[in-house]
Design an enzyme around this catalytic site. Sequence first.
Site, PDB file in Angstrom:
ATOM      1  N   ASP A 204       0.735  -1.402   0.008  1.00  0.00           N
ATOM      2  CA  ASP A 204       0.004   0.053   0.019  1.00  0.00           C
ATOM      3  C   ASP A 204       0.906   1.442  -0.050  1.00  0.00           C
ATOM      4  OD1 ASP A 204      -2.232   1.691   1.070  1.00  0.00           O
ATOM      5  OD2 ASP A 204      -3.075  -0.334   0.648  1.00  0.00           O
ATOM      6  N   HIS A 254      -4.769   5.691   3.582  1.00  0.00           N
ATOM      7  CA  HIS A 254      -5.093   4.424   2.813  1.00  0.00           C
ATOM      8  C   HIS A 254      -4.509   3.042   3.520  1.00  0.00           C
ATOM      9  CE1 HIS A 254      -5.965   1.475  -0.290  1.00  0.00           C
ATOM     10  NE2 HIS A 254      -7.155   1.952  -0.518  1.00  0.00           N
ATOM     11  N   SER A 567     -10.964  -1.634  -1.322  1.00  0.00           N
ATOM     12  CA  SER A 567      -9.766  -1.977  -0.494  1.00  0.00           C
ATOM     13  C   SER A 567     -10.162  -2.061   0.966  1.00  0.00           C
ATOM     14  CB  SER A 567      -9.225  -0.154  -0.494  1.00  0.00           C
ATOM     15  OG  SER A 567      -8.842   0.221  -1.778  1.00  0.00           O
TER      16      SER A 567
END
Length: 947
Positions: A204, A254, A567
Site C-alpha cells: 500500500d 489508505h 480496498s
Amino acid sequence: MARFLVALGALCAAAAGASAFAHADGASSTLGAAAQVVPNSFILEVDASAATLAKRGLTPFAALSRTLAAVEHSGYSHTVRERFESIPDVFHGASIQVADGVSIEDLQKIEGVKRVWPIRKYQLPRDPVDSISDYTFQPVASSLVARSKITISASGQVSKKRASTLPPASAYRGSTFYPHVQTNINLLHNAGYLGQGVKIAVFDGGLDYTNPILGGCFGEGCHISFGYDFVGDDYDGDNSPTPSDDPFATCTTHGTHITGIIGALANEYGVVGAAPMATLGHYRVAGCNDFSADDIIVAAMLRALAEDVDVINISLGTPVGFLNNSVTQIVAEYLASRGVHVVASAGNDRTEGLFFSNAPAAGFSSTGVGATDVVNLPAYNALVAGRDPIPYTSPTPFALPGQYTLYFTSTSQTPANDACTALPSSTPDLTNRVVVVRRGGCDFTVKQKNVGAAGGRVVLIANTQGSLTIPQLNVGTSGLTAVASIRYEDGVKLLEYYNASPNGQILTFPSGPLVPNVRETVSGGTIAYYSNFGPTNDLYLYPSLVAPGTDIVSTVPGGLGIMRGTSQSAPLLAGAYALILAARRSENLTPTQLRGIFQNSAKFVPNAVGSSALETVMLQGAGEIDVNRAFAARTLFSPSAIQLNDTANYRQPQILTLENRNPYAVTYTFSASYAQNIVTYNDGASNQIIPSTVPDESNYKVVRTTFSPRELTIPAGATGTVSIRMVAPGFSPADVDRFPLFSGFVNVRGQSVINKRFQTFNVPYFGLGARMVDMPVLDTTDVALGPRLPFIAVGEDILAESAIVIARNDPAVVYFRLAAGTRRLSVDYVSASLDYDSTIPSVTNPTARMSKLAKRATPALYADVPTVGALFRPDYFPPRDNLVRGPFGYSDYELPLNGTFTENGQTTTLPNGESYRVLIRALKITADPTLSSSYESWLSPPFSFSG
C-alpha cells in the site's frame, strides 16, 4: 473538413488523466486505458529457458546482463530501474528507462528478449465517498494511548522502535465488531484463532504505525514487525523512487486503514483486526499521490517471497481485461505456485459496466475481492433522557461532557435544502444544543458551516428515506465541535420527540465501544454500489468473492476513520485467509484450494434487502465470505467455479470433482439455484457499442440442470465426481444482441453417514448467451467526444474523404477508443492506394456523410497487409477504455500524425507529396489473429505531408 464538435479545451480536460509517450519531434500521445504508463519505460523478459541457455552457454544471470548489453549496443541508451533475477525459471528480466522514440517493437527484436511490456501505472482505488470536502479524520481519544501502554517521548511522539505490549488472545473473545459478526470472523476469534504464525504483507501507500492500535512502533518485537519503503513520499509513478527501510507515512490514510482492518489490536472502541495475532508487515509501493508501477509491485512481490510471506494484500490495480496480461499477474501466478496467497481489491468502478477487470485481482490463482454494504453500521449511542438511545455514526464516540438540548433547523418531515443557507436571525443560542439537519440540497460541509456560523457546536445530519449511508463527516473548518450522521428512521424518531416537547429533550454523549446491531436498512448485505463488475474478457469469474467494504472503521494516522471500497473488503478477506491457514495448518492448503473453500462455503447475496432474488454472479462472484463455514468445510471442489463460456464455446458436460477430507463418509445431493440475468448493452450491441454504465438486470433465466448421479456417497479421504449438464436458456436475437450473462449456483448438501450432520456448499456458474467474437471492439459512437469515432483532426477540424495536406509543424491527431478489450491492436501508416475493405467507414462525421470508396479487396491474412510504418503496436492486450470514472479518469487514444515513425531505433520521415492513410486494426475477442476478417478496422481518408 468537418468541424470538431467538441471544444478542444474540453477534450484535453477529459483526457487529462492519461499519461503520455514522448515522440521524436516532441509531440505526445495519450494511449488508452491500458497505457497509463511510465514514459519511455519498459519491462524486458529475458529468455531463460533451459534450452536457450544451453544453446548460448549462459547462466540466467549472464543472460540478463548480456541482453541488457545488447540493448545498449543496439543504440538504445538506458538506465535499469529494477532487476528481477530471483525466479529465472518463471520470470527473468529487468525494467529499464530509455530515450524518446524507442518502441516496444525495437526492444522485441534484440537477441535474448522474450517479451516486452510498457511499465503500467497502478493507483490505489479512490474512496467512493459522496460529495464531501474537508475530509479530515477525527483525532483518537487520549485514553487510547494510555490504555495501550505505549511509551511517549518528551516531544509527544510515539517511539518508532520500542517493542509494544500486545493484548492477549482473551481480549478478542466476545467481540461484536460488526464486519466480523457479518462474516462470522468473531466465532473464530472466540475459539482462539487469531492468525497466529501466519505472515501477512500489506502492499500500500505506507502507514502510521505509531497509532497505538497498530502497536505504536515498527520492527522486531513490534506489531508491525517487518516492511520496506520501495518508493518514498515524492514518487508519482514517473519519477525515480527513493527507497528506505521504513514504511512510515502519514500523507495518506489508505495504507494505515487497510493495515488496521487486518491487524488492529483490541481497544476500548471495539474495533479489531481480522487477524490481530498474525505476523504483520507493510511494503510501501505508492507515494503520497497514491501511484505505483508494475516494476515496483513486482519487486515487492519478490521480496515478499524471499521473506516467506504467506498472504499478500494488494488494494491497488490497473485495468487489464484479460488474465495474465501484465507482469504482476504473471508473478502473482508464480507466487501462488509457491504457496503465497495473493488477495487484491476488484476495484471501485462499477459505473464502467461489465467486463472491467483489474490486475492483479484478475488471475487464475489470485483472489479478486468485491464489496458488500455492511448489515450493521458503526455507531455509538446518544442517550435521550427518558427515551430509547439514538445511535449515531462516527469513528469514535463524541464523549462530550454535560447535557445538550435538541434543536431542529426545520420541523418539516421532508425539508428542502435544510441549512443550505445561513440560519435565520430567529435561531436560538445553539451553544448547548444538538442541532439536527436533514440531508439534501447541498454538500454536508455547507450545512455544517451554516450551523457553525450560527453558533452551533454539535450537529447530527439525518439521512433521507431510501438513501445510501452518509460517509464519515468531519468538522473540518466549520467551527463545530462534533458532527455525525444518523439513519432516516432515527431522524424521524428525534423529530417526534422534539415536536412533543421542543425544549424538553436532553441528550448526553458518553464514551464507550461501538454498539451492536444498528441495522443498515437500505442496502445492508447487498453488493456495494461501487464494486466492479466482471467477468474477464476470457470469461473467467471476477470477482472471486465479496466481503463487507462499506462504512468500515479502522485505523488512520492519528486515530480511527470510516472508509469504504473494495480496498476495505480485500484486507478483511486477507485476514480471514490467515485465520483458516492458522487453524488448518496441517493441511497445507494451496492458494487455489483455500480460495475454493471460501468460494464454496460463501453466502448468497440478494439483489436487494429482503429479496429472495440472488444478485448476478458478475457482481457477487461466489458470494459473501462466511469464515466459520469455511473453517468447517472439509469438502474441496474442483473446479470451485464453473465457467460455461459463450455460445460458440459452450462447455458441456461439466465434471465436478469432490474431495472428502472428513474422517467419515459423506453423502452428497445436488440441486441448482438461479441468479439474475444481466446484459452488457441495454439497447443491444448493434446500437450501443459501448457497454452500459448501468446495465439492466432482469429475472433469472432458468438453466435446465441435470446431475449424474443425483446423489453420491464418498468415503473418508476419497474423491468422487458428478457430471452436470446445463442447458443454457434460450434468448431471442434481440436479447443475444444485448450480450446477456446468466448465472446461478450448483447447491450441494453433504450429510455424514454416521451422525447425519450436514453442511451445504455452493458452486457458482455463469455463461454468456452470445458469442464473444461478436462483441464490438472499436468505439464508433459520439458518446465520448461529440463527433463519431474514429477520426483524424487538425485542431478542431476533422478530415473528410477528400485528400488534404498536413503541415508537419501543425500535426494532425488520430482519435479512437476501444469499446472492448483486444488481444492485438495495430495502428499503421499505409499507402493511400491500399486495397482494404475496412469494417468502419473512413468518414463518419460530416453532416452529409460521403459514400465509401469502391469496395476493396482485403488480403486474407493479417500479415499480408502491406504497411509503411507503425504508429502504435502494443505487445500487451489493451483493455477497453475508461468512460465514466476509471482509475485514471476518461481515456482514449490520441496519436500525433506528423509523418514520422520509429523502428529499430531509427526515425523515418515520410516524404512530402506522397499520399497515405492510417489503418487501425483491433482483433475481435476469441478470433483467429492470423486472419484479416478477424479484425475490426478503420481506414482513414487520404492525406500527405508538407514542411
